[in-house]
Design a protein around this motif. Structure first.
Motif, PDB file in Angstrom:
ATOM      1  N   GLU A  19       0.826  -1.210   0.000  1.00 45.05           N
ATOM      2  CA  GLU A  19       0.000   0.000   0.000  1.00 45.05           C
ATOM      3  C   GLU A  19       0.864   1.266   0.000  1.00 45.05           C
ATOM      4  O   GLU A  19       0.613   2.205  -0.757  1.00 45.05           O
ATOM      5  CB  GLU A  19      -0.936   0.001   1.202  1.00 45.05           C
ATOM      6  CG  GLU A  19      -1.877   1.170   1.238  1.00 45.05           C
ATOM      7  CD  GLU A  19      -2.879   1.082   2.363  1.00 45.05           C
ATOM      8  OE1 GLU A  19      -3.915   1.738   2.251  1.00 45.05           O
ATOM      9  OE2 GLU A  19      -2.631   0.352   3.354  1.00 45.05           O
ATOM     10  N   ALA A  29      -4.654   4.587  -5.604  1.00 42.96           N
ATOM     11  CA  ALA A  29      -4.822   3.148  -5.720  1.00 42.96           C
ATOM     12  C   ALA A  29      -6.003   2.783  -6.616  1.00 42.96           C
ATOM     13  O   ALA A  29      -6.227   1.614  -6.891  1.00 42.96           O
ATOM     14  CB  ALA A  29      -5.020   2.537  -4.328  1.00 42.96           C
ATOM     15  N   ARG A  43      -6.333  -6.406  -2.785  1.00 44.23           N
ATOM     16  CA  ARG A  43      -6.172  -5.137  -2.067  1.00 44.23           C
ATOM     17  C   ARG A  43      -6.262  -5.337  -0.549  1.00 44.23           C
ATOM     18  O   ARG A  43      -5.599  -4.630   0.216  1.00 44.23           O
ATOM     19  CB  ARG A  43      -7.229  -4.143  -2.538  1.00 44.23           C
ATOM     20  CG  ARG A  43      -6.942  -2.732  -2.116  1.00 44.23           C
ATOM     21  CD  ARG A  43      -7.914  -1.781  -2.753  1.00 44.23           C
ATOM     22  NE  ARG A  43      -7.833  -1.887  -4.203  1.00 44.23           N
ATOM     23  CZ  ARG A  43      -7.505  -0.896  -5.001  1.00 44.23           C
ATOM     24  NH1 ARG A  43      -7.244   0.291  -4.503  1.00 44.23           N
ATOM     25  NH2 ARG A  43      -7.443  -1.068  -6.297  1.00 44.23           N
ATOM     26  N   TRP A  46      -2.797  -5.720   0.910  1.00 44.21           N
ATOM     27  CA  TRP A  46      -1.761  -4.744   0.591  1.00 44.21           C
ATOM     28  C   TRP A  46      -0.989  -4.260   1.813  1.00 44.21           C
ATOM     29  O   TRP A  46      -0.008  -3.544   1.680  1.00 44.21           O
ATOM     30  CB  TRP A  46      -2.354  -3.546  -0.148  1.00 44.21           C
ATOM     31  CG  TRP A  46      -2.639  -3.811  -1.591  1.00 44.21           C
ATOM     32  CD1 TRP A  46      -2.668  -5.000  -2.240  1.00 44.21           C
ATOM     33  CD2 TRP A  46      -2.947  -2.829  -2.572  1.00 44.21           C
ATOM     34  NE1 TRP A  46      -2.977  -4.836  -3.559  1.00 44.21           N
ATOM     35  CE2 TRP A  46      -3.158  -3.505  -3.792  1.00 44.21           C
ATOM     36  CE3 TRP A  46      -3.074  -1.451  -2.547  1.00 44.21           C
ATOM     37  CZ2 TRP A  46      -3.474  -2.841  -4.972  1.00 44.21           C
ATOM     38  CZ3 TRP A  46      -3.397  -0.786  -3.710  1.00 44.21           C
ATOM     39  CH2 TRP A  46      -3.592  -1.472  -4.913  1.00 44.21           C
TER      40      TRP A  46
END
Length: 65
Positions: A19, A29, A43, A46
């Motif tokens: 991230e 993102a 995700r 992340w």
């Protein structure tokens, strides 16, 4: 420091999560997919730290016609 491959380029940086890497290198993102070692990373994962030697590929969706 860790060294890893980011989109075909060797990068040396402080340890960071996927991230953090996306925010630093891409900015947003939205429309982004990440693969580490050829495996797509959801995700929700992340927060995983990038390790030395990882091969990280970040793809962004673009519109066009």
């Amino acid at each position: 420091m860790i060294t890893f491959n980011f989109n075909g380029e060797m990068v040396e940086t402080q340890p960071q999560s996927i991230e953090q890497l996306v925010k630093e290198r891409i900015g947003s993102a939205e429309g982004v997919a990440v693969a580490v070692g050829g495996a797509v990373v959801p995700r929700s994962q992340w927060n995983r730290d990038i390790q030395s030697g990882d091969v990280v590929d970040v793809l962004t969706a673009v519109q066009g016609g």
